[in-house]
Design a protein around this motif. Structure first.
Motif, PDB file in Angstrom:
ATOM      1  N   TYR A   1      39.403  33.271  36.594  1.00 18.65           N
ATOM      2  CA  TYR A   1      38.198  33.664  37.314  1.00 18.65           C
ATOM      3  C   TYR A   1      38.228  33.027  38.703  1.00 18.65           C
ATOM      4  CZ  TYR A   1      36.516  35.200  32.757  1.00 18.65           C
ATOM      5  OH  TYR A   1      36.389  35.838  31.556  1.00 18.65           O
ATOM      6  N   PHE A   2      37.718  33.746  39.673  1.00 17.21           N
ATOM      7  CA  PHE A   2      37.737  33.229  41.042  1.00 17.21           C
ATOM      8  C   PHE A   2      36.436  33.578  41.741  1.00 17.21           C
ATOM      9  CE2 PHE A   2      39.841  37.351  40.837  1.00 17.21           C
ATOM     10  CZ  PHE A   2      39.183  38.095  41.815  1.00 17.21           C
ATOM     11  N   GLU A   3      36.070  32.752  42.708  1.00 10.87           N
ATOM     12  CA  GLU A   3      34.850  32.978  43.481  1.00 10.87           C
ATOM     13  C   GLU A   3      34.992  34.274  44.275  1.00 10.87           C
ATOM     14  OE1 GLU A   3      32.326  30.805  47.064  1.00 10.87           O
ATOM     15  OE2 GLU A   3      33.783  29.652  45.895  1.00 10.87           O
ATOM     16  N   ASN A   4      33.954  35.091  44.232  1.00 14.41           N
ATOM     17  CA  ASN A   4      34.024  36.365  44.955  1.00 14.41           C
ATOM     18  C   ASN A   4      32.694  36.676  45.635  1.00 14.41           C
ATOM     19  OD1 ASN A   4      35.340  38.681  45.891  1.00 14.41           O
ATOM     20  ND2 ASN A   4      34.554  39.918  44.212  1.00 14.41           N
ATOM     21  N   GLY A   5      32.352  35.824  46.582  1.00 14.80           N
ATOM     22  CA  GLY A   5      31.143  36.062  47.357  1.00 14.80           C
ATOM     23  C   GLY A   5      30.059  35.060  47.047  1.00 14.80           C
ATOM     24  N   LYS A   6      28.887  35.528  46.661  1.00 11.89           N
ATOM     25  CA  LYS A   6      27.756  34.657  46.395  1.00 11.89           C
ATOM     26  C   LYS A   6      28.066  33.699  45.247  1.00 11.89           C
ATOM     27  CE  LYS A   6      24.389  38.161  47.807  1.00 11.89           C
ATOM     28  NZ  LYS A   6      23.223  38.987  47.366  1.00 11.89           N
TER      29      LYS A   6
ATOM     30  N   ASN B   1      48.924  33.445  46.886  1.00 10.56           N
ATOM     31  CA  ASN B   1      49.454  34.748  47.287  1.00 10.56           C
ATOM     32  C   ASN B   1      49.217  35.800  46.206  1.00 10.56           C
ATOM     33  OD1 ASN B   1      52.221  32.842  48.427  1.00 10.56           O
ATOM     34  ND2 ASN B   1      50.641  33.693  49.765  1.00 10.56           N
ATOM     35  N   VAL B   2      48.844  35.356  45.018  1.00  7.16           N
ATOM     36  CA  VAL B   2      48.763  36.246  43.857  1.00  7.16           C
ATOM     37  C   VAL B   2      47.317  36.679  43.580  1.00  7.16           C
ATOM     38  CG1 VAL B   2      49.268  36.480  41.404  1.00  7.16           C
ATOM     39  CG2 VAL B   2      50.798  35.158  42.870  1.00  7.16           C
ATOM     40  N   PHE B   3      46.378  35.707  43.645  1.00  7.74           N
ATOM     41  CA  PHE B   3      44.972  36.033  43.443  1.00  7.74           C
ATOM     42  C   PHE B   3      44.128  35.064  44.272  1.00  7.74           C
ATOM     43  CE2 PHE B   3      46.497  33.931  39.403  1.00  7.74           C
ATOM     44  CZ  PHE B   3      46.171  32.637  39.774  1.00  7.74           C
ATOM     45  N   PRO B   4      42.874  35.443  44.564  1.00 12.10           N
ATOM     46  CA  PRO B   4      42.007  34.543  45.338  1.00 12.10           C
ATOM     47  C   PRO B   4      41.774  33.236  44.587  1.00 12.10           C
ATOM     48  CG  PRO B   4      41.081  36.766  45.190  1.00 12.10           C
ATOM     49  CD  PRO B   4      42.220  36.713  44.222  1.00 12.10           C
ATOM     50  N   GLU B   5      41.598  32.162  45.322  1.00 10.70           N
ATOM     51  CA  GLU B   5      41.347  30.869  44.684  1.00 10.70           C
ATOM     52  C   GLU B   5      40.045  30.271  45.202  1.00 10.70           C
ATOM     53  OE1 GLU B   5      45.135  28.776  45.499  1.00 10.70           O
ATOM     54  OE2 GLU B   5      45.412  28.880  43.340  1.00 10.70           O
TER      55      GLU B   5
ATOM     56  N   GLY C   1      46.974  50.523  43.682  1.00 12.84           N
ATOM     57  CA  GLY C   1      46.091  50.185  44.788  1.00 12.84           C
ATOM     58  C   GLY C   1      45.926  48.692  45.004  1.00 12.84           C
ATOM     59  N   VAL C   2      44.883  48.326  45.755  1.00 16.71           N
ATOM     60  CA  VAL C   2      44.651  46.932  46.123  1.00 16.71           C
ATOM     61  C   VAL C   2      43.220  46.521  45.796  1.00 16.71           C
ATOM     62  CG1 VAL C   2      46.359  46.991  47.981  1.00 16.71           C
ATOM     63  CG2 VAL C   2      43.967  47.505  48.490  1.00 16.71           C
ATOM     64  N   PHE C   3      43.026  45.219  45.732  1.00 14.28           N
ATOM     65  CA  PHE C   3      41.689  44.630  45.606  1.00 14.28           C
ATOM     66  C   PHE C   3      41.427  43.815  46.862  1.00 14.28           C
ATOM     67  CE2 PHE C   3      39.424  40.641  44.665  1.00 14.28           C
ATOM     68  CZ  PHE C   3      38.175  41.161  44.349  1.00 14.28           C
ATOM     69  N   THR C   4      40.278  43.984  47.472  1.00 11.53           N
ATOM     70  CA  THR C   4      39.901  43.237  48.673  1.00 11.53           C
ATOM     71  C   THR C   4      38.811  42.239  48.313  1.00 11.53           C
ATOM     72  OG1 THR C   4      40.420  45.154  50.070  1.00 11.53           O
ATOM     73  CG2 THR C   4      39.097  43.398  51.053  1.00 11.53           C
TER      74      THR C   4
ATOM     75  N   ASN D   1      29.007  34.641  41.565  1.00 15.67           N
ATOM     76  CA  ASN D   1      29.653  35.959  41.518  1.00 15.67           C
ATOM     77  C   ASN D   1      31.149  35.746  41.374  1.00 15.67           C
ATOM     78  OD1 ASN D   1      30.194  38.681  41.660  1.00 15.67           O
ATOM     79  ND2 ASN D   1      30.060  38.776  43.884  1.00 15.67           N
ATOM     80  N   LEU D   2      31.669  35.947  40.180  1.00 15.23           N
ATOM     81  CA  LEU D   2      33.065  35.650  39.898  1.00 15.23           C
ATOM     82  C   LEU D   2      33.893  36.915  39.745  1.00 15.23           C
ATOM     83  CD1 LEU D   2      32.748  32.742  37.293  1.00 15.23           C
ATOM     84  CD2 LEU D   2      33.143  32.572  39.756  1.00 15.23           C
ATOM     85  N   GLY D   3      35.091  36.903  40.330  1.00 10.07           N
ATOM     86  CA  GLY D   3      36.068  37.941  40.082  1.00 10.07           C
ATOM     87  C   GLY D   3      36.905  37.571  38.877  1.00 10.07           C
TER      88      GLY D   3
END
Length: 232
Positions: free
Chosen positions: A137-142, A228-232, A198-201, A145-147
Motif C-alpha cells: 500500500y502506498f500514499e496516494n494523495g490525501k 522505480n516500481v511503485f510509489p513510496e 497502460g499506466v498508473f499516474t 487515501n492509499l493506493g
C-alpha cells in the motif's frame, strides 16, 4: 507479547525486549559475545546491540533474516553494523535459493522490493496465494487515501499468460498496480502484453506501468530500485 505491544513484528515466537535485556545484564558483561543459534525475529541480537555486547544470530529462514535486518535498521539506523552470510548476493545464489525453497525465495525477493515483514506481515502470502504473493500500500494523495499494488514472484518458467493473469488479479482486487518479479528473463511477448495494460499516474504526476515486470537480477544489481516500481 501483548496483542497491542508496539514491539510486535508479527513473528509468532517473539519475546519482549526487556526480558532479553534482563537476561543479558544478569549473565554477561559489555564486550561479551552473545550467540543465539535460533534467533527468529532477533530480539536477543537487538538487546545485545543495545547493551554493547557483540552478537552472532543464526536462523535458516529469510523471514527471520529480513525481520532482523529491518529491526536493526529501524532501531539503530546508520549505526547498525552487521554482516549477513548465506543470503543471495548474485543471480546464482538466487537460483540456488529458489531451487531449495520457493517460499523462502519469495520472501527474499519481496525484501528486495522493500517489503518489511514488520509492516507488511499481513500482506505477504503464507499459503495458497490466489495470484498474490505480496501487497504494498502506498500514499496516494490525501491522508488516508492509499493506493494498492499487487506483487507476484515467479522463480520458474514464465510466459505471456502470467502477465494476463496478473492483470486480471489487479482488476479483481481493485488495485492500481501489479508488479511481476521474475527470476527468469521475460519474453518479448510478456513485455508487449504488459505495455498494453497502460499506466498508473500517482497524485504527484509520476507514471508507473500498470503491470510492471522486474527481473530479480536488476534488483540485485540495483539497476532497478523500489521507487522505480511503485510509489513510496
Amino acid at each position: 507479547m501483548t496483542p497491542t505491544s508496539k514491539e510486535r513484528v508479527g513473528y509468532p515466537t517473539q519475546k519482549p525486549l526487556k526480558l532479553l535485556e534482563r537476561i543479558l545484564l544478569a549473565a554477561t558483561n559489555p564486550g561479551d559475545t552473545i550467540l543465539d543459534p535460533f534467533c527468529g525475529c532477533g530480539t536477543a541480537v537487538v538487546a545485545a546491540e543495545r547493551l554493547g555486547r557483540k552478537w552472532i544470530g543464526i536462523d535458516i529462514t529469510h523471514i527471520a533474516i529480513t525481520t532482523i535486518k529491518d529491526r536493526l535498521n529501524d532501531e539503530f539506523g546508520m549505526l547498525a553494523n552487521f554482516n549477513i552470510q548465506g543470503e543471495p548476493v548474485d543471480l546464482e545464489g538466487a537460483e540456488e535459493l529458489a531451487k531449495n525453497n520457493r517460499f523462502q525465495f519469495q520472501i527474499w525477493a519481496l525484501s528486495l522490493l522493500g517489503m518489511n515483514y514488520k509492516k507488511d506481515y499481513n500482506s505477504i502470502s503464507k499459503g495458497a496465494d490466489g495470484g498474490i504473493d505480496g501487497i504494498r500500500y502506498f500514499e496516494n494523495g490525501k491522508i488516508g487515501n492509499l493506493g494498492k499494488c499487487i506483487i507476484q514472484v515467479k522463480s520458474g518458467k514464465v510466459s505471456v499468460k502470467d502477465i494476463r493473469e496478473l492483470n486480471t488479479v489487479v482488476d479483481n482486487e481493485s488495485a492500481d498496480l501489479g508488479v511481476f518479479v521474475t527470476l527468469k528473463s521475460p519474453t518479448r511477448n510478456m513485455k508487449v502484453e504488459a505495455a498494453r495494460c497502460g499506466v498508473f499516474t500517482d497524485y504527484k504526476g509520476n507514471d508507473f506501468p500498470k503491470i510492471g515486470i522486474v527481473e530479480v537480477n536488476d534488483l540485485l544489481t540495483h539497476k532497478i530500485m523500489p521507487h522505480n516500481v511503485f510509489p513510496e
